[in-house]
Design a protein around this motif. Structure first.
Motif, mmCIF file in Angstrom:
data_model
loop_
_atom_site.group_PDB
_atom_site.id
_atom_site.type_symbol
_atom_site.label_atom_id
_atom_site.label_comp_id
_atom_site.label_asym_id
_atom_site.label_seq_id
_atom_site.Cartn_x
_atom_site.Cartn_y
_atom_site.Cartn_z
ATOM 1 N N PHE B 117 0.844 -1.193 0.000
ATOM 2 C CA PHE B 117 0.000 0.000 0.000
ATOM 3 C C PHE B 117 0.879 1.242 0.000
ATOM 4 C CE2 PHE B 117 -3.042 -3.134 1.163
ATOM 5 C CZ PHE B 117 -4.226 -2.665 0.632
ATOM 6 N N ALA B 118 0.577 2.167 -0.892
ATOM 7 C CA ALA B 118 1.451 3.319 -1.078
ATOM 8 C C ALA B 118 1.099 4.469 -0.150
ATOM 9 C CB ALA B 118 1.374 3.795 -2.523
ATOM 10 N N GLY B 119 -0.004 4.367 0.572
ATOM 11 C CA GLY B 119 -0.419 5.458 1.437
ATOM 12 C C GLY B 119 -1.914 5.387 1.631
ATOM 13 N N VAL B 120 -2.436 6.371 2.340
ATOM 14 C CA VAL B 120 -3.875 6.389 2.589
ATOM 15 C C VAL B 120 -4.446 7.638 1.937
ATOM 16 C CG1 VAL B 120 -5.678 6.394 4.329
ATOM 17 C CG2 VAL B 120 -3.561 5.150 4.747
ATOM 18 N N THR B 121 -5.107 7.472 0.799
ATOM 19 C CA THR B 121 -5.650 8.631 0.099
ATOM 20 C C THR B 121 -6.973 9.080 0.702
ATOM 21 O OG1 THR B 121 -6.524 7.081 -1.505
ATOM 22 C CG2 THR B 121 -4.541 8.269 -2.124
ATOM 23 N N TYR B 122 -7.595 8.185 1.493
ATOM 24 C CA TYR B 122 -8.850 8.586 2.130
ATOM 25 C C TYR B 122 -9.039 7.787 3.408
ATOM 26 C CZ TYR B 122 -13.686 9.976 2.723
ATOM 27 O OH TYR B 122 -14.853 10.499 3.228
ATOM 28 N N TYR B 123 -9.093 8.476 4.557
ATOM 29 C CA TYR B 123 -9.372 7.806 5.830
ATOM 30 C C TYR B 123 -10.872 7.675 5.984
ATOM 31 C CZ TYR B 123 -4.529 8.302 7.253
ATOM 32 O OH TYR B 123 -3.159 8.207 7.330
ATOM 33 N N ASP B 124 -11.355 6.459 5.762
ATOM 34 C CA ASP B 124 -12.785 6.222 5.898
ATOM 35 C C ASP B 124 -13.020 5.429 7.170
ATOM 36 O OD1 ASP B 124 -15.422 6.279 5.278
ATOM 37 O OD2 ASP B 124 -15.232 5.365 3.307
ATOM 38 N N GLY B 125 -14.260 5.224 7.512
ATOM 39 C CA GLY B 125 -14.595 4.432 8.687
ATOM 40 C C GLY B 125 -16.093 4.342 8.785
ATOM 41 N N GLN B 126 -16.535 3.329 9.502
ATOM 42 C CA GLN B 126 -17.974 3.131 9.591
ATOM 43 C C GLN B 126 -18.601 4.180 10.494
ATOM 44 O OE1 GLN B 126 -18.952 -0.864 10.486
ATOM 45 N NE2 GLN B 126 -21.082 -0.386 10.974
ATOM 46 N N GLY B 127 -19.706 4.743 10.045
ATOM 47 C CA GLY B 127 -20.382 5.764 10.827
ATOM 48 C C GLY B 127 -21.876 5.546 10.841
ATOM 49 N N PHE B 128 -22.584 6.487 11.450
ATOM 50 C CA PHE B 128 -24.036 6.388 11.532
ATOM 51 C C PHE B 128 -24.675 7.638 10.962
ATOM 52 C CE2 PHE B 128 -22.506 3.761 14.989
ATOM 53 C CZ PHE B 128 -23.288 2.621 14.859
ATOM 54 N N MET B 129 -25.861 7.436 10.361
ATOM 55 C CA MET B 129 -26.674 8.569 9.933
ATOM 56 C C MET B 129 -28.039 8.405 10.584
ATOM 57 S SD MET B 129 -27.415 9.926 6.092
ATOM 58 C CE MET B 129 -27.879 8.347 5.418
ATOM 59 N N VAL B 130 -28.591 9.506 11.103
ATOM 60 C CA VAL B 130 -29.928 9.430 11.693
ATOM 61 C C VAL B 130 -30.792 10.537 11.104
ATOM 62 C CG1 VAL B 130 -29.150 8.449 13.879
ATOM 63 C CG2 VAL B 130 -29.327 10.921 13.625
ATOM 64 N N ASN B 131 -32.097 10.329 11.225
ATOM 65 C CA ASN B 131 -33.052 11.338 10.805
ATOM 66 C C ASN B 131 -33.255 12.298 11.972
ATOM 67 O OD1 ASN B 131 -35.303 12.823 10.103
ATOM 68 N ND2 ASN B 131 -36.231 11.107 8.995
ATOM 69 N N ALA B 132 -32.780 13.517 11.816
ATOM 70 C CA ALA B 132 -32.810 14.469 12.917
ATOM 71 C C ALA B 132 -34.235 14.884 13.266
ATOM 72 C CB ALA B 132 -31.981 15.699 12.568
ATOM 73 N N LYS B 133 -35.143 14.799 12.302
ATOM 74 C CA LYS B 133 -36.539 15.148 12.593
ATOM 75 C C LYS B 133 -37.181 14.086 13.469
ATOM 76 C CE LYS B 133 -38.411 18.514 9.574
ATOM 77 N NZ LYS B 133 -38.658 18.561 8.136
ATOM 78 N N LYS B 134 -36.796 12.822 13.173
ATOM 79 C CA LYS B 134 -37.393 11.710 13.897
ATOM 80 C C LYS B 134 -36.754 11.550 15.274
ATOM 81 C CE LYS B 134 -38.330 7.050 12.725
ATOM 82 N NZ LYS B 134 -37.831 5.969 11.905
ATOM 83 N N LEU B 135 -35.471 11.787 15.333
ATOM 84 C CA LEU B 135 -34.743 11.635 16.590
ATOM 85 C C LEU B 135 -34.091 12.965 16.934
ATOM 86 C CD1 LEU B 135 -32.840 8.283 15.904
ATOM 87 C CD2 LEU B 135 -34.887 8.557 17.279
#
Lengths: 385, 342
Positions: B117-135
């Motif tokens: 691997f030559a490097g990290v072009t994008y640091y990703d990771g698992q996240g969450f999305m919520v509905n702000a109106k609902k919660l």
């Protein structure tokens, strides 16, 4: 001899009475076809309600509320999403299809070379149409041109690299072009190969019979997906480094062999329906094997299995979408690929793109199906009911 | 990206292939006149076709940067779209010279699969999305106790989700879907309170929701998914070129060298900028790499610096609008840190 008084014998026919009101006209048709029994009536009402519920919504989505023009995703968004449509708007984003139409048809085929694809398409239609119209003359010459010469012309035109035409590698091909190339090759190869395999399987020569059975059963025993996957995943590992096989070629071979095996079984079904007397009759006329098959047996057998043949063609046409497995992009593949374009990501894009792809597939499959029904009626000379 | 079966298959494949990786990728590339680059078949912001059918995206632009470093022309690259299943085979069999296809850097891939691997072009990771109106009021994943969470089955995403909630002693109801489209539709129709997948994916999905502004991506990242370009092991010269192309993109951003000002920057008084751009007298930095001394100039002219690539494809210049976050420069609170070019 007694003379008869014939004055009471009518000299002209009685005109037919009009049918009773309960048997004719609109009302009768309705009663007979839609409201014959209580169950019929209930089903009719339910179906009408379902149509009344669905059709306006579909028409509204596809036409009246649809967005026809636009340069990017903002054209197909509601105010809340950052566009201009009122909240709650739902309509097809045809702007997406029109922006991507070239790709859907040709894939990444270079824009300045696309005339070659269009020319090939025109040649294809010009040669195919007279072949499909029974009254058109010169069928033999036409067939030779379509099945013999056209593939070479199409190859030179599409691939290029000759006569000053720039070479276009097949990895750039895509969209409807790939779908049609795969289907055309599949159809043109599978029908003759299928007939030969079917004859081989019914042959009395052990070697020919065994080989045909082995081929048919092997190919039918493996899913097409597996073969395509193996071809793209394992083949490069066994090949010497630097040697790459054209992906389109791999897919073409896979699809053509597959269709041939299925076609062989369809044709065999037709052969089995021909009574033994036909074979014996041909033998008694002194015909050789190929004359017997070509003049007596095959015309009857193929006529019987037209629905099966067309069924195989339609199945194959739709199976071409499986080339997505080997990262080739047929019509469906390129539509799905373009759904990932963030510049067109809207809630409506995916629906619109998939509806468009479905509609194009439907046009082709439906026309094949209608044409086969027409041919059936035309050729159904012996067994018309 | 996340299926052990695929990895095992890939490893088996590599056993067969170990001997094939040949030395001299740079010479091969120069001889054929283009870089063959493996990219994702379709991933918003990373590799996707534009209206004319040209490839665009962050991963795609990295391929162009490598091509520019070698040829001075970011278009001397051919793209091979690869599925998650065939990407490693394609690299190992030599079908592609470079794999730039949102691939997570793991030890297993680095060792058993034989990648570098030559490097990290994008640091990703698992996240969450919520509905702000609902919660309303939810601004952390730790407040998701008892929530139903939409997740795609058979991925490590599902495992990470279970681990995270267990570790934090939270209750949750996973709503599992086979296909990502089904999961999206279910979340949009309100069947789940939260949606979990890689964060870059959450931003892409948000664009297709009926009311994108109602949905917020929570700040927690519960898994590490460092995505980067990789090459075959055993060709250090080629590895160096890919690696230093990545560092050059970062260095250019650090020094403020952009696509627009790169020519003016050559006259800069700063010795560091002069060194990086190869205008220092008797410099050998580029030639030692096997390239020309103005290789950084060529890269930046073709694609811009890392920041420009990021903003254009996934950041503020794109519909995705992903914040720099972990992908900011180290000087600005991110993790992107280039080794010095000297």
């Amino acid at each position: 001899m007694q003379e008869h008084d014939v004055s009471w014998v009518r000299t002209e026919m009685v005109l037919a009475e009009a049918a009773p009101r309960s048997q004719a006209g609109f009302g009768a048709w309705f009663r007979k076809n839609l409201f014959a029994t209580p169950i019929d009536a209930a089903l009719t009402v339910l179906a009408l309600l379902a149509l009344a519920w669905a059709v306006p919504q579909i028409l509204n989505w596809a036409f009246f509320s649809a967005q026809w023009t636009g340069a990017d995703r903002s054209a197909c968004l509601t105010v809340a999403q950052g566009g201009s449509h009122p909240d709650g708007w739902s309509g097809a984003c045809w702007a997406f299809v029109s922006a991507k139409f070239g790709q859907f048809m040709f894939g990444r085929y270079p824009i300045e070379e696309r005339w070659r694809v269009i020319l090939t398409g025109i040649l294809f239609v010009a040669l195919l149409a007279p072949l499909l119209i029974p009254r058109a003359p010169y069928k033999g010459l036409n067939a030779i041109l379509f099945f013999g010469l056209f593939p070479f012309v199409a190859f030179f035109l599409l691939v290029g690299g000759f006569f000053g035409l720039p070479y276009v590698e097949t990895s750039l091909w895509g969209g409807l072009l790939v779908t049609l190339v795969l289907s055309y090759v599949g159809i043109v190869v599978s029908l003759p190969l299928g007939i030969i395999l079917a004859l081989g399987r019914r042959s009395h020569m052990p070697a020919v019979k065994l080989l045909s059975v082995i081929f048919i059963e092997t190919v039918r025993g493996v899913p097409l997906v597996t073969v395509l996957f193996m071809a793209s995943f394992m083949l490069p590992l066994f090949a010497p480094p630097g040697v790459t096989f054209d992906k389109l070629l791999r897919a073409l071979i896979g699809v053509a062999l597959f269709a041939s095996a299925y076609m062989a079984e369809v044709v065999r079904g037709g052969l089995q329906a021909i009574p033994k007397g036909q074979y014996e009759g041909a033998d008694s006329l002194g015909l050789g094997y190929w004359q017997k098959m070509g003049l007596i047996i095959m015309p009857q057998a193929l006529k019987l299995v037209i629905p099966g043949i067309v069924n195989t063609f339609i199945g194959m046409f739709k199976d071409t979408t499986l080339v997505l497995i080997i990262s080739m992009f047929d019509l469906l593949g390129i539509v799905k690929q373009n759904l990932a374009d963030a510049n067109w990501a809207t809630p409506q894009t995916a629906k619109t793109g998939l509806v468009f792809a479905g509609f194009v597939f439907w046009i082709f499959c439906f026309s094949m199906s209608r044409y086969s029904m027409y041919m059936e009626r035309r050729l159904d000379t012996g067994l018309r009911r | 990206m996340k299926n052990t079966l695929k990895v095992v298959l890939g490893a088996a494949a590599l056993g067969l292939m170990a001997s094939v990786a040949s030395a001299g990728t740079l010479e091969d590339v120069k001889a054929k006149g283009f870089v063959q680059c493996g990219v994702n078949t379709a991933l918003a912001g990373f590799s996707a076709p534009d209206d004319k059918g040209n490839w665009t995206g962050l991963d795609v632009d990295f391929c162009r940067a490598v091509a520019a470093a070698i040829f001075g022309d970011g278009n001397k690259v051919k793209f091979t779209p690869l599925s998650a299943k065939d990407r490693f085979t394609a690299l190992q069999s030599g079908e592609v010279d470079l794999l730039s296809r949102n691939t997570t850097w793991t030890i297993q891939r680095d060792t058993a699969l034989g990648l570098n691997f030559a490097g990290v072009t994008y640091y990703d990771g698992q996240g969450f999305m919520v509905n702000a109106k609902k919660l309303p009021g939810v601004n952390s994943a730790l407040q998701l106790s008892g929530a139903s969470v939409c997740v795609q089955s058979g991925t490590t995403t599902e495992l990470n989700l279970a681990d995270y909630f267990k570790a934090n002693n939270l209750e949750y109801n996973p709503v599992v879907f086979e296909k990502v489209e089904e999961a999206n539709a279910a979340y949009d129709s309100g069947r789940c309170d939260a949606y979990t997948t890689d964060q870059s994916g959450l931003y892409a999905i948000r664009l297709t929701l009926a009311a994108p502004d109602d949905h917020v991506v929570l700040p927690e990242i519960i898994s590490k998914e460092p995505l980067g370009p990789s090459v075959r092991q055993g060709d250090d010269k080629w590895f160096d070129i890919v690696k230093w192309t990545y560092y050059a993109l970062l260095t250019a951003e650090e020094l403020g060298i952009t696509q627009a000002n790169v020519d003016e920057m050559k006259n800069s008084a700063s010795p560091e900028i002069k060194r990086v751009l190869g205008v220092e007298a008797e410099t050998k930095i580029g030639t030692d790499l096997g390239l020309d001394n103005d290789w950084v100039v060529k890269i930046v002219k073709a694609t811009g610096n890392y920041g420009e690539i990021f903003e254009r494809n996934v950041g503020s210049g794109s519909p995705l609008k992903i914040a720099r976050g972990l992908n900011g420069l180290w000087t600005k609170g991110g993790l992107q840190y280039a080794m010095p070019i000297r």
